[in-house]
Design an enzyme around this catalytic site. Structure first.
Site, PDB file in Angstrom:
ATOM      1  N   SER A 130       0.840  -1.189   0.000  1.00  0.00           N
ATOM      2  CA  SER A 130       0.000   0.000   0.000  1.00  0.00           C
ATOM      3  C   SER A 130       0.884   1.251   0.000  1.00  0.00           C
ATOM      4  O   SER A 130       1.746   1.389  -0.862  1.00  0.00           O
ATOM      5  CB  SER A 130      -0.929  -0.062   1.217  1.00  0.00           C
ATOM      6  N   ASP A 141      -9.777  -5.087  -5.511  1.00  0.00           N
ATOM      7  CA  ASP A 141      -9.235  -4.331  -4.376  1.00  0.00           C
ATOM      8  C   ASP A 141     -10.260  -3.282  -3.965  1.00  0.00           C
ATOM      9  O   ASP A 141     -10.745  -2.533  -4.811  1.00  0.00           O
ATOM     10  CB  ASP A 141      -7.920  -3.653  -4.781  1.00  0.00           C
ATOM     11  N   HIS A 200      -7.601  -5.545  -0.060  1.00  0.00           N
ATOM     12  CA  HIS A 200      -6.432  -4.688  -0.238  1.00  0.00           C
ATOM     13  C   HIS A 200      -5.176  -5.342   0.341  1.00  0.00           C
ATOM     14  O   HIS A 200      -4.105  -4.778   0.270  1.00  0.00           O
ATOM     15  CB  HIS A 200      -6.715  -3.356   0.460  1.00  0.00           C
TER      16      HIS A 200
END
Lengths: 112, 431, 267
Positions: free
Chosen positions: C95, C217, C245
């Site tokens: 991320s 996602d 995610h």
């Protein structure tokens, strides 16, 4: 810690205040209020009988000076009776033994 | 009340001992069908596939969401019902923990209404496993937490208000401490002046947390050859005592310049205090005031001093002899319109030190039950052990003694040591 | 300063193998890699750490100024590499950490020789012709909820986790501290993460790069993965058949395989 206890009796010379316990920072205020509420006639003598006084710090010494000023304002007098050794030592250190009459006991202090 | 991980049914509240008895009939009266209870339960029900796709949802939750069943089942995932914060939390905590533990309860999230509103909810989920132990679906109950959130927000508001009040109180306290520190500095010298031919050191120990003490000391020049010093103790505590201390200090400084004779200086102070504090609230102090005349030729320092109501100074001789310098009969300063003070004189030979102290030290409570007082004799003995040392060494030793007395110190203590430096190879610097 | 203590650095795996640094994303800590570490430990030396404010990092080292930009976090990564004197390590970032990795490889190319970006996003907010997945209002709501909601998000950040008799291998410690995050520091990290725009930094990446995105996602949509792939010269994109995610948790086998394949092919 010994709480302050006082008893007032009247002798021919004037009031006799028996002081028992500790006269210190916490109790001196109440003691001063008690003293300044006393009414004395000119020529009378306030006797503080200290036989039962366990402890006296500088606040207690101040209270004795307040008492002296109060009786003198009424043209009266003050005497201490039976001052314990610990307090006598402090009174001598600060010179108050010269300005406060000291007596061995309240009988001697109330002689006219 | 919904129960987690259990299909709701009419027998939930039954007495197990009497399945077919009157209790069962009573329950049947209350709930005519399990399906009815599922659809209209007072909480939301949701079943999703392991990837979050919504497979089944009850009418209660649909009504909260403002959604039609067809638009949700098979078309939306659980995360689609959540706000951005909820999505993030779901991805980073909810989902990993559910996978790790198989169940999770009481998680605070917000669901989105079709109209754009938000409903705070508490979510519990449990993973249903197939016969082979493989995870099959996730059962979720959703509780309406609007009332609870309102209550939490009240708590939050109260907590923020309390934090704000605490911060303001801390700021006030800090300002007060700063003001007290400035005042305290006006009562005591920042540092002692350097006096040629004299060794000087001082220490102040306050017993009160507000740092406004009633003890004081000072050392300052009065002319080309002489210095004056004083040390004393004002009766009482706190701001009123500090005001007397301030008046005392500046009166003595001015009086010393006008007439440095110790008895004269104390007489002036007596008049000032008595005039100022006459009546029902007498204020007075105990003080030793003196002058110092160092003789550069001999290294001797001549001391003239006078005391009113104060414990006697100590003289620590370089030869080890230690004695009090008596000033008996000196009266408290400020009590009577006229007062007598007692003068004394001594000469400090090189290596001798004069020690002044307040009764915070000698009146310190000692012993296990804190009823005995430290006393004059103990101080004399302690000082004798340090006779011949420099003023700094003596003060340092006494500082250690005060540490040892600890909470036996009821009152402030001021210490001032004035020494004639030893001539032999001792190398203590003057302060 | 003790960097290893500050960032709660953990070194595990094969001490003589090449080094892989695993960096967690927003709202997480190094526990997020618990299913990845076993796949790497036999062949690689694995370095894990917590950003300041997360997990068991030294909270006293937090500085709002330093961590108001991704540069501050990238500097932490470089300092961790220096403290361990890493050479030619591979940085794996999840991320927002993928973007922190972009900055770190630019600063210390001799220490970090390759990059794996797991569910990266250089820009979360939709922009002229760019789809980041969130509107400005979405992000404003997220940040406002972090700003204002002590008992909501911050309580949710440290949920009371029920016991699990079925999974005794999960230590109490892990259950009670999973992705623990200090709420005040999380606010700063969230602002930095979700308001940043690192799109222009991508083209400067000059090391071998693997991009892993998820088919479904909920945070970074497919377009974002494609954008990153196009922007980084010579990069490889692998789309995992995964939902969510955090593919390293939801699809660990596929994620681990993609990472180990990439590592094995590095020159």
């Amino acid at each position: 810690m010994n709480p302050l206890q006082t008893t007032i009796r009247h002798a021919p010379t004037g009031p006799v205040l028996e002081v028992n316990g500790d006269l210190d920072y916490t109790s001196a205020g109440e003691f001063r209020a008690l003293i300044t509420a006393l009414t004395l006639q000119p020529g009378q003598r306030l006797v503080l009988d200290l036989t039962g006084l366990e402890f006296c710090d500088s606040s207690g010494i101040t209270a004795m000076i307040v008492a002296r000023n109060h009786v003198h304002a009424a043209d009266a007098d003050i005497a201490l009776a039976a001052v314990p050794d610990h307090t006598l030592r402090v009174l001598r250190m600060v010179g108050l033994d010269q300005i406060l009459a000291l007596h061995p006991d309240s009988e001697a202090a109330t002689r006219p | 009340m919904c129960r987690i991980g259990q299909e709701p049914g009419p027998h939930d509240a039954d007495n197990e001992d009497d399945e077919e008895g009157p209790t069962a009939a009573f329950a049947a009266l209350l709930e005519d069908s399990v399906e009815e209870l599922y659809e209209n339960a007072p909480c939301g029900y949701l079943s999703t596939l392991m990837d979050g796709t919504i497979a089944k949802i009850n009418g209660t939750l649909l009504a909260w969401l403002g959604q039609e069943r067809d638009a949700v089942v098979g078309r939306m995932r659980f995360t689609d019902l959540l706000t951005v914060g909820g999505k993030l939390y779901h991805e980073t905590h909810f989902s990993p923990l559910l996978r790790m533990q198989g169940e999770l309860s009481g998680i605070a999230l917000e669901i989105k209404e079709a109209g754009g509103g938000r409903i705070p909810v508490l979510v519990s989920s449990v993973v249903k496993h197939g016969g082979g132990g493989e995870p099959q679906l996730i059962r979720t109950t959703v509780f309406d937490a609007r009332d609870r959130r309102a209550y939490e927000e009240e708590l939050l508001g109260a907590r923020k208000a309390a934090e704000q009040a605490r911060k303001e109180a801390e700021a006030d306290r800090a300002r007060l401490q700063d003001a007290l520190a400035v005042l305290q500095q006006s009562l005591l010298p920042d540092s002692l002046p350097s006096v040629p031919g004299l060794d000087a050191a001082a220490h102040y120990r306050t017993a009160s947390p507000d740092r406004l003490g009633g003890d004081f000391y000072d050392l300052f020049p009065i002319d080309a050859d002489r210095f004056a010093f004083f040390l004393g103790d004002v009766c009482g505590k706190g701001p009123q005592a500090a005001a007397v201390t301030s008046l005392t200090r500046y009166t003595l400084r001015a009086a010393a310049v006008h007439d440095p004779d110790p008895v004269s200086a104390l007489t002036t102070l007596n008049q000032v205090l008595h005039e100022r504090y006459t009546g029902g609230d007498p204020r007075y102090c105990t003080t030793i005031f003196g002058t110092l005349a160092p003789d550069p030729a001999t290294g001797r320092v001549t001391v003239h001093l006078a005391a009113g109501g104060h414990p006697p100074a100590l003289v620590l001789r370089g030869n080890g002899k230690t004695e009090y310098l008596p000033t008996p009969g000196g009266l408290l300063v400020g009590v009577l319109p006229t007062a007598t003070f007692t003068a004394a004189t001594t000469v400090l030979e090189p290596g001798d030190t004069l020690l002044l102290y307040t009764d915070g030290l000698t009146e310190a409570r000692t012993g296990d039950d804190r009823t005995a007082l430290y006393g004059d004799e103990a101080l004399l003995d302690f000082a004798a052990d340090h006779a011949g040392r420099s003023a700094q060494d003596v003060i340092q030793a006494l500082t250690g003694l005060l540490d040892d007395l600890g909470d036996g110190l009821d009152d402030d203590t001021a210490l001032l040591a004035l020494g004639a430096p030893a001539l032999t190879p001792r190398t203590e610097a003057t302060a | 300063m003790d960097v290893e203590r500050r960032n709660n650095v953990t070194v595990t795996g094969n001490p003589s193998g090449p080094t892989v640094v695993l960096a967690h994303g927003f709202g997480c800590d190094q526990n997020m890699w618990r299913l990845t570490v076993p796949a790497l430990a036999d062949d690689y030396r694995v370095v894990l750490f917590d950003y300041v404010g997360a997990g068991r990092s030294d909270l006293s080292a937090f500085s709002e100024d330093r961590y108001a930009s991704l540069d501050g976090y990238a500097q932490d990564v470089v300092e961790v590499c220096e403290a361990l004197d890493l050479r030619d390590a591979v940085f794996v970032g999840h991320s927002v950490s993928a973007m922190i990795g972009v900055l770190a490889v630019g600063r210390a190319p001799e220490r970090l020789r390759a990059l794996v970006m797991v569910a990266p996003s250089p820009r979360y907010i939709d922009d002229d012709g760019y789809r980041g997945g969130f509107t400005a209002e979405d992000i404003a709501e997220l940040l406002a909820s972090l700003e204002s909601n002590y008992l909501g998000w911050s309580a949710a950040m440290a949920p009371v986790i029920m016991g699990n008799a079925d999974r005794p291998e999960l230590g109490e410690e892990l259950k009670n501290s999973f992705c623990a995050t200090d709420p005040d520091m999380a606010r700063v990290f969230a602002r930095t993460t979700f308001l940043s725009d690192s799109r222009d930094d991508l083209k400067a990446v000059a090391v071998p790069t693997l991009i892993l995105d998820c088919a479904r996602d909920v945070i970074a949509p497919r377009e974002v993965g494609a954008f990153v792939h196009q922007a980084i010269p010579g990069s490889t994109l692998v789309t995992l058949d995964a939902t969510g995610h955090c593919p390293h948790l939801s699809a660990p086998e596929a994620t681990n395989e993609a990472i180990t394949d990439f590592l094995a092919r590095l020159p």
